[in-house]
Design an enzyme around this catalytic site. Sequence first.
Site, PDB file in Angstrom:
ATOM      1  N   HIS A 190       5.556   0.738  11.341  1.00  0.00           N
ATOM      2  CA  HIS A 190       4.555   1.173  10.367  1.00  0.00           C
ATOM      3  C   HIS A 190       3.800   2.420  10.835  1.00  0.00           C
ATOM      4  O   HIS A 190       3.058   3.014  10.059  1.00  0.00           O
ATOM      5  CB  HIS A 190       3.575   0.035  10.078  1.00  0.00           C
ATOM      6  N   ARG A 215       0.544  -1.363   4.199  1.00  0.00           N
ATOM      7  CA  ARG A 215       1.191  -2.657   4.449  1.00  0.00           C
ATOM      8  C   ARG A 215       0.383  -3.551   5.381  1.00  0.00           C
ATOM      9  O   ARG A 215       0.898  -4.551   5.900  1.00  0.00           O
ATOM     10  CB  ARG A 215       2.588  -2.412   5.036  1.00  0.00           C
TER      11      ARG A 215
END
Length: 768
Positions: A130, A291
């Site tokens: 990420h 996220r």
Amino acid sequence: MDKPELTEFLSAEDMETILQVTACSSETLRPVCKSDCLSKRYRTITGHCNNRENPLWGAANTPYTRWLSPEYEDPRGAPRGWNPQHTYHNYTLPPVRSVSQEVLYTHNDNISLDVSLSHLLVEWGQWIDHDLTLTPQSPSTAAFKTGADCTHTCSRDTPCFPIQIPLSDPRTGTQSCMPFFRSAPSCMGGSVPFGRREQLNAITAFVDANMVYGSSDTLAIALRNLSSPHGLLAVNEFHTDQGLGFMPYLPRTQPHLDPCGPREVVSPETADKQNTTMGNRSFCFQAGDSRANEHLGMIALHTLFLREHNRLAEELHKLNPHWSPDTLYQEAKKILGAVHQVLTWDHYLPHVLGRGANQVLMPPYKGYDPNADPSISNIFSTAAFRFAHVTVHPVVNRLGPDYRLNPEHPALPLHHSLFASWRVVQEGGIDPVLRGLLLSPAKLQTADQMMVEELTERLFQAQGGLPLDLGALNLQRGRDHGLQGYCSWRELCALSAPTNESDLAGIMGNEVLAKKLLHLYGTVKNIDVWVGAISEPALPGGRVGPLLACLIAKQFKALRDGDRFWWQNEGVFSPAQRDTLHTASLSRIICDNTHIQLVPSDPFTRTLHPDDLLPCTHTSITHMNLLPWREPDSDPVCGAVPRLRLGFSVLCNSAVIYQCPTGYLLHGATHVTCDPNTHQWTPQPPTCQDIDECSTSSICPPHLQCLNTPGSYTCTEPVAPPLSASSIVASVMTVLGGVALIVLFLACYQRLFLRRAESKPECCQKKS
């Protein structure tokens, strides 16, 4: 008749408007790179200008790079498998759901545990992913031709690319397909007729902790506590974790709808009460990455590093009280990014690749290479770095202070931890989750134990709607991006490419698995790269096979060598600072930012028993000494560094750069430099002068008066002007005159009453 040029229809101004509206300007326009001292000292938040000659390399919102050309089904960029009858090497591609069911599916109870690695290693892989990749989907959720909703149609019509459910699938009868959206195309040659379709990376490629800070100026500002003088990130204003901060909440997108809140049905009255308490905020946290709320482990790491930034900023302020909030923020951000580099390259990758392969594939650092493109490759984002999906445990263990299961916060099936941000607020904070990651083992990937059913059959089931299949999603994404087959990637890495079942069985060390794959694909040339790569047995001491080791190491080497701000690059940090950064410890970060008091010396290795853990006071859980970040008060040539009595300064090479607090204006030079000839700082340092905000009209409401204060102003009720001596005498005389009138009135009234009494007849007077 000649075909008219596009410019005959659209002016230059029109084209610029289109570029801005579609966000294509960030891809197509070459940014102007600053050359001042601070620009050389700190990264841009967007990643632009890391490479001065190629300023878009590694920047957010630029296309993934390609190590092999894409292989689409047609020149317009249709995905592989778009037409189910289209053949490749004389065979059609199998439905991705069939591959998931026959090769990947593993019952939750039929798993082996990793004897040497903790589940935190799995979590760190996703955490770093990420930091590196985010592929935006098409912003449209409706089919371009028919307008059908992609979540409810089983027809292929861009951007809808639904995953078909085969007749043999257990889900047949309940659903015909799973929704799937194509990735958004890049503007840079990403759409016909301008060129082949390419996909975007929406975030910076560098390991710079952008999942904490964001990859755009707008988000970075939104995440900061701008009222703090210490450069802190904002924390939650409604809840704390026993006094420690949580991430801020995001606003609700719809009334009574909270995708991260408790799953039970909430009445409108209860929802209204919660809205009142939380200011119409949801339980979804706001972070540098969209996220952040995916599952409890991700929330725990986001929270941990939010706190670590604030801890670093506070410590830096103690060492350098003259630093501005911006300098404190940038220095803490720079340190945290470097810590992530150290933890990933020195602690994480050797476990993944195996120490032998890591030494061969990741040779010692030789300095910044401006010819190395650090951009993320499509194969890495879409396939290679998704290897850890087959190492995810189906249960999320939450452990108490003694590292044993806590009846108050029991273990959860994985799908009950997805988008369950409310649990960390209402069920013990992040400590139980982190203890579970530290002590729980990772799942071991083997040829007959690939992906647990929590991920293939129950993904996002707790959020309502039809559950998804992560394995099928991975395969479909690879086809959407036009990734070539497994054999082509083996050849790229100078590995032998299988030509038949015998070759495949030899590479995978498993005849049964080789037969399954050939039964599905017909030929080894058609095997999707992701399923082929994860099927290879791991290298000694590692958790990936030869192909994944090659692709992962190739990407991380490019990220290291092509990053001008790599922590070991000369001039990025001082030698003393590099020595400190080398001691970075994830266990120490956990100790410093939670209430956890026992940790392993290496949090990525499996700890068999709580008794093997170490107290945070143990000498091996090293503190990172920040003293090398104390700025010197004098220059060897020009002597004492000129500071401002009221204002901020930072020493950048041989210059002192000044900044005023909010509410003050800098008068004079923005910086001074040391003149080696005169041994003087030139020019004279500036001053910070208070801004008279009240000189601005209508700064306060019309009925209030503006009063200037140092660095600010206040709006108050108007105050009556003071009375003069004559006014006071006149007021007193007025009051005395009023009293005299009252006395006179009473006297007259009394005389009138007595006179009436005396005028009554005698009989009446007697009766009275």
